[in-house]
Design an enzyme around this catalytic site. Structure first.
Site, mmCIF file in Angstrom:
data_model
loop_
_atom_site.group_PDB
_atom_site.id
_atom_site.type_symbol
_atom_site.label_atom_id
_atom_site.label_comp_id
_atom_site.label_asym_id
_atom_site.label_seq_id
_atom_site.Cartn_x
_atom_site.Cartn_y
_atom_site.Cartn_z
ATOM 1 N N ARG A 69 -5.259 8.002 16.374
ATOM 2 C CA ARG A 69 -6.671 8.070 15.805
ATOM 3 C C ARG A 69 -7.952 7.435 16.710
ATOM 4 N NH1 ARG A 69 -9.513 8.701 11.037
ATOM 5 N NH2 ARG A 69 -7.455 9.770 10.033
ATOM 6 N N GLU A 93 -13.014 3.577 5.012
ATOM 7 C CA GLU A 93 -12.868 2.946 6.185
ATOM 8 C C GLU A 93 -14.378 3.282 7.018
ATOM 9 O OE1 GLU A 93 -9.111 5.106 6.607
ATOM 10 O OE2 GLU A 93 -8.512 3.480 8.097
ATOM 11 N N ARG A 134 -8.165 -1.254 8.575
ATOM 12 C CA ARG A 134 -9.365 -0.317 8.375
ATOM 13 C C ARG A 134 -9.985 0.222 9.560
ATOM 14 N NH1 ARG A 134 -13.616 -3.034 4.014
ATOM 15 N NH2 ARG A 134 -14.236 -1.183 2.860
ATOM 16 N N ALA A 182 -6.021 5.838 5.248
ATOM 17 C CA ALA A 182 -6.606 6.975 5.903
ATOM 18 C C ALA A 182 -7.805 7.086 5.087
ATOM 19 C CB ALA A 182 -5.835 8.164 6.159
ATOM 20 N N GLN A 230 0.917 -0.945 -0.145
ATOM 21 C CA GLN A 230 0.081 -0.099 0.162
ATOM 22 C C GLN A 230 0.913 1.133 -0.095
ATOM 23 O OE1 GLN A 230 -2.874 -1.821 3.158
ATOM 24 N NE2 GLN A 230 -3.438 0.136 2.911
ATOM 25 N N PHE A 255 -8.150 2.166 11.532
ATOM 26 C CA PHE A 255 -6.857 2.375 12.048
ATOM 27 C C PHE A 255 -6.928 3.025 13.503
ATOM 28 C CE2 PHE A 255 -2.992 5.189 11.876
ATOM 29 C CZ PHE A 255 -2.157 4.352 11.066
ATOM 30 N N PHE A 266 -6.328 -3.625 3.365
ATOM 31 C CA PHE A 266 -6.950 -3.301 4.646
ATOM 32 C C PHE A 266 -6.196 -2.848 5.504
ATOM 33 C CE2 PHE A 266 -9.219 -7.103 2.347
ATOM 34 C CZ PHE A 266 -10.306 -6.362 2.116
HETATM 35 N N1 MTE Z 1 -11.484 -2.154 -0.036
HETATM 36 C C1 MTE Z 1 -11.089 -3.312 -0.648
HETATM 37 N N2 MTE Z 1 -11.887 -4.027 -1.328
HETATM 38 N N3 MTE Z 1 -9.762 -3.653 -0.211
HETATM 39 C C2 MTE Z 1 -9.035 -3.115 0.626
HETATM 40 O O1 MTE Z 1 -7.804 -3.448 0.890
HETATM 41 N N4 MTE Z 1 -8.992 -1.201 2.307
HETATM 42 C C3 MTE Z 1 -9.334 -0.316 3.204
HETATM 43 C C4 MTE Z 1 -10.479 0.489 2.322
HETATM 44 N N5 MTE Z 1 -11.406 -0.413 1.578
HETATM 45 C C5 MTE Z 1 -9.662 -1.909 1.416
HETATM 46 C C6 MTE Z 1 -10.812 -1.443 0.864
HETATM 47 C C7 MTE Z 1 -8.768 0.617 3.717
HETATM 48 S S1 MTE Z 1 -7.874 0.031 5.197
HETATM 49 C C8 MTE Z 1 -8.479 1.979 3.165
HETATM 50 S S2 MTE Z 1 -7.479 2.852 4.174
HETATM 51 C C9 MTE Z 1 -8.987 2.413 2.145
HETATM 52 O O2 MTE Z 1 -9.694 1.328 1.389
HETATM 53 C C10 MTE Z 1 -7.876 2.720 1.245
HETATM 54 O O3 MTE Z 1 -8.247 3.130 0.296
HETATM 55 P P1 MTE Z 1 -8.716 4.619 -0.167
HETATM 56 O O4 MTE Z 1 -7.900 5.702 0.261
HETATM 57 O O5 MTE Z 1 -8.860 4.670 -1.838
HETATM 58 O O6 MTE Z 1 -10.187 4.713 0.222
HETATM 59 N N1 HPA Z 2 -4.449 6.211 8.697
HETATM 60 C C1 HPA Z 2 -3.857 5.360 8.094
HETATM 61 N N2 HPA Z 2 -2.592 5.391 8.035
HETATM 62 C C2 HPA Z 2 -1.830 6.422 8.677
HETATM 63 C C3 HPA Z 2 -2.419 7.271 9.604
HETATM 64 C C4 HPA Z 2 -4.178 7.241 9.424
HETATM 65 O O1 HPA Z 2 -4.637 8.128 10.167
HETATM 66 N N3 HPA Z 2 -1.693 8.087 9.976
HETATM 67 C C5 HPA Z 2 -0.488 7.724 9.794
HETATM 68 N N4 HPA Z 2 -0.473 6.534 8.909
HETATM 69 MO MO1 MOS Z 3 -6.213 1.633 5.900
HETATM 70 S S1 MOS Z 3 -6.172 0.983 7.833
HETATM 71 O O1 MOS Z 3 -5.766 3.449 6.479
HETATM 72 O O2 MOS Z 3 -4.777 1.266 5.203
#
Ligand code: MTE
Ligand code: HPA
Ligand code: MOS
Length: 762
Positions: A319, A705, A351, A519, A206, A353, A237
């Site tokens: 967080r 999230e 997810r 995040a 990631q 965090f 995730f």
């Molecule tokens: N959705 C899917 N299908 N797979 C994933 O691994 N990760 C989650 C969420 N949704 C995830 C997911 C997490 S932990 C985060 S922080 C966000 O997607 C990250 O992507 P975004 O910033 O584009 O929302």
């Molecule tokens: N979310 C996910 N990753 C991070 C964050 C947060 O708020 N802060 C630092 N790394």
């Molecule tokens: Mo999501 S726990 O911020 O990768």
């Protein structure tokens, strides 16, 4: 740049389109990192030598026997590291440790011509250990005073004085388990080195920029000698926000030493025993209410289980502290936090965090105290909602507070909650051994990285002479639909159809110094950068066009002939953020994402087994960039949250035996994940209307999230159903996860209190 949130009339954002890789996903043609192995010649395979102790000194290591195994090419040990022997950026996690800190930690790696030869080589490596004592639970760590990292405090007002004058004061403890990510694709990387010693690493990460940074420091190279690419992930995730780095470093080290491509891919058991999970938390709390059920004061101490190294534990704790309040105003509040150091995997991003863990504390408090106050839990929650402008415990004024109330009312109306509550009461009166419960809980989730500098992103957009468009940006795709949204943003900003735009895999040599895709902020951040790059190009094209209204292809061709640049680097940073980590105050979040869920469950009094009869959600995604993607995120997030809270029971061997410290839930056979049979029987998801978010890309909101925490409604519904087995006015304590077994004990305690059965042993 033009107004970030304004949406043109003919916008591709907001259109319902499938995920850009949907067809590849369902036909199995989508390429993941490890699929590249079959397309690469001469790959060496890696197998880890894992510690059989939770805590021990490594007093001897003989690699020679491994070399007697046919096919073994190289054993990687600490002596082979030219740079820094560390897999992180906090420098507290040796890649090849002299002291093992958890059961299953890797001591060294064996490279061989086949995976089987590497496995046999690894079992031939001879390691001597001097076992040491190991701490496995938060309580053991607290008793031993074993902590790591910062110990922040947030709050305002005078908690002691407020508790002293509160009409009702309660105190208690709340404990919750962690969660295994169980992404479908386990950790994987494939590294190669070219003739000039440049390293190219394919990684399921990631955070390609940090993977690059770690590979560089392990190999003692400059960042520009290392390129990291992430094709896509089969789920992250949070589990690949930092934890992919070490495996990429091992592959790169192996490639540098052997001159051959090296593949590291964990099998499921290795992944579960080696990688970090969601933090379990323990909380102690004291809470005060007035006679009307208004929160007067809250004093709480959160202790997270960080595992053996810091990893992201400080940010996760921050967080968590920033989400205890959820949607509730607490006039006098103090929230303290600390991180236990235990001999377990290093717990990491997952997810939410820390947000889910923080929120669970106050939702647990409200759920337990409502009957003691004689107030319906729905009323108790609704009564304490923030009003516009009130400050969170960390000093950020709450904006759009009314959205929580609007979503709440919409759920109550749309899901017919009042009528169903009466039906449930009738049902419960009529059924001695089966009870139903209804829970309604809100979510307010702060969007932005708490650490302000991370809130920036870049993009690189090319328009070719034929009018086709190629987009690079700093975010990674893990199934969440980020690339789909970025295609829609680019098409909208350039004013071309979606079919004209293609997205290239994420690479550190295209966009540098990126933040983790995390995040939930990636669409906001990278969307801002993609839009910026596209608008630079569009502005140049508008000049070329000079009001003639040329078709796109003709305009692009003409711009080339006029020697107008057709590519641009875009950049975006979130304005208006500031954060003081020392005082734990500031405006860490650009905005809040809101949602409300109502869940109804039915519990069997003989076994504690339950089913989720119905779930209704109203969730705030602003003006959706991609409605189908957002719907998937809301449904998926909710189900993953329900898994954490009700099914997934992560266990370590805490006995004093040989296996002490071993993760005992190492497979899907012993770790229960949500599946189709646990889906709510009726599942209604609605997106909040008129929710345009000023100051965010095309008026949209982050969605990745926040919906996970809507699953707290299931836990509260279970609490209600358990309570229905006992007398009114009694607090119901429910373990987390609320597995059928835990539900059974909660309802049995209620039954006992009602005098409906004799106490055991009487
Ligand atoms: N959705 C899917 N299908 N797979 C994933 O691994 N990760 C989650 C969420 N949704 C995830 C997911 C997490 S932990 C985060 S922080 C966000 O997607 C990250 O992507 P975004 O910033 O584009 O929302
Ligand atoms: N979310 C996910 N990753 C991070 C964050 C947060 O708020 N802060 C630092 N790394
Ligand atoms: Mo999501 S726990 O911020 O990768």
């Amino acid at each position: 740049m033009s107004d970030l949130s304004r949406r043109p009339a003919a916008a591709v954002v907001g259109e319902t389109v499938p995920h850009e890789s949907a067809a590849l996903h369902v036909t199995g043609r989508a390429l993941y990192t490890d699929d590249l192995v079959a397309r690469t010649k001469g790959v060496l395979h890696a197998w880890p030598v894992q510690s059989p102790h939770a805590h021990a000194r490594v007093t001897g290591l003989r690699a020679e026997p491994a070399y007697d195994v046919p096919g073994v090419v190289r054993v990687l040990t600490a002596d082979d590291v030219p740079g820094l022997n560390d897999s992180g950026t906090k420098h507290d996690e040796p890649l090849f440790p002299a002291e093992v800190m958890y059961h299953g930690q890797v001591v060294c790696w064996v490279l061989a011509e086949t995976l089987e030869a590497a496995r046999r080589g690894a079992s031939a490596v001879d390691v001597d250990y001097e076992p040491l004592s190991a701490l496995l639970t938060i309580r053991e760590a607290i008793d031993a005073d074993s902590f790591q990292g910062v110990r922040p405090t947030a709050g305002h007002g005078d908690v002691e004085a407020a508790l002293a004058r509160a009409a009702h004061v309660f105190e208690g403890e709340t404990e919750m388990a962690g969660q295994e990510h169980f992404y479908l694709e386990t950790q994987a990387s494939l590294a190669d080195v070219d003739d000039a010693g440049q390293v190219f690493v394919q990684s399921s990460t990631q955070h390609p920029s940090e993977t690059q940074e770690v590979v560089a420091h392990v190999l003692d190279l400059a960042a520009h000698q290392v390129t990291v690419q992430c094709l896509r992930m089969g789920g992250g995730f949070g589990g690949k926000e930092v934890q992919a780095n070490g495996y990429a470093a091992v592959a790169a080290l192996g490639a540098a030493l052997t001159g051959r491509p090296v593949r590291v891919r964990l099998n499921r058991t290795q992944d579960i025993t080696m990688t970090g999970k969601r933090h379990g938390f323990h909380a102690t709390w004291r809470v005060g209410f007035d006679d009307d059920g208004h929160l007067v004061a809250l004093d709480t101490l959160l202790t997270s289980d960080g595992g053996w190294s810091l990893d992201l534990s400080e940010a996760v704790l921050a967080r968590a502290i920033c989400h205890v309040d959820n949607t509730y105003w607490i006039p006098d509040v103090r929230i303290r936090g600390r991180i236990a150091k235990t001999h377990k995997t290093s717990q990491t991003a997952f997810r939410g965090f820390g947000g889910p863990q923080g929120m669970l504390v106050l939702e647990d408090v409200l759920g337990r105290c409502a009957p003691l106050l004689g107030i319906d839990p729905l009323d108790l929650r609704r009564r304490n909602f923030y009003v516009e402008g009130q400050e969170t415990p960390y000093g950020q004024p709450v904006r759009h507070a009314a959205r929580a109330a609007t979503a709440w009312d919409q759920v109550l109306d749309g899901a017919d909650v009042a009528a169903r509550a009466r039906e449930i009461a009738d049902f419960n009166t009529a059924h001695e051994h089966t009870k139903r419960g209804l829970g309604v809980t809100p979510v307010k989730f702060g969007i932005s990285f708490n650490f302000t500098p991370l809130n920036q992103a870049g993009a690189l957009v090319h328009v070719y002479k034929d009018g086709s468009v190629l987009v690079n940006h700093g975010g990674t795709e893990m199934g969440q639909g980020l690339h789909t949204k970025m295609l829609q943003v680019a098409a909208t900003a350039l004013g071309v159809p979606l079919s004209r735009v293609r997205l290239a895999p994420t690479r550190t040599d295209k966009v540098p110094n990126t933040s983790a895709t995390a995040a939930s902020s990636s669409a906001d951040l990278n969307g801002g950068a993609v839009k910026d790059a596209c608008e630079q190009i569009r502005d140049r094209l508008v000049e070329v066009d000079a009001g003639r209204g040329l078709p796109w292809e003709q305009l692009v061709a003409e711009a080339y002939l006029e020697r107008v640049s057709l590519f641009a680097a875009g950049y975006y940073r979130t304005e208006g953020l500031h954060w003081d980590a020392d005082t734990f105050r500031g405006t860490p979040f650009k905005y809040f994402a809101y949602g409300v869920a109502a869940a109804e469950v039915e519990v069997d009094g003989f076994t504690g087994a339950y089913r989720t009869r119905r779930v209704d959600i109203v969730h705030d995604v602003g003006d959706s960039l991609s409605p189908l993607v957002d719907l998937g995120q809301i449904e998926g997030g909710f189900v993953q949250g329900a898994g954490w809270l009700t099914l997934e029971d992560l266990r370590w061997d805490t006995s004093d035996g040989e296996q002490r410290g071993r993760v005992t839930t190492q497979a899907a056979s012993t770790y229960k994940l949500p599946s189709f049979s646990e889906m709510p029987e009726v599942f209604n998801v609605t997106m909040l209307e008129r929710a345009h978010e000023e100051g965010a890309v095309y008026g949209s909101k982050a969605v990745g999230e926040p919906p996970l925490m809507l699953a707290l409604s299931v836990r509260e519904a279970l609490r209600q159903a358990c309570g229905a087995f006992g007398p009114a006015g009694r607090a119901v304590d429910l373990a987390s996860p609320a597995t059928p077994e835990a539900v059974y004990w909660a309802l049995d305690a209620a039954r006992l209190a009602a005098g409906m059965r004799e106490p055991a042993g009487a």
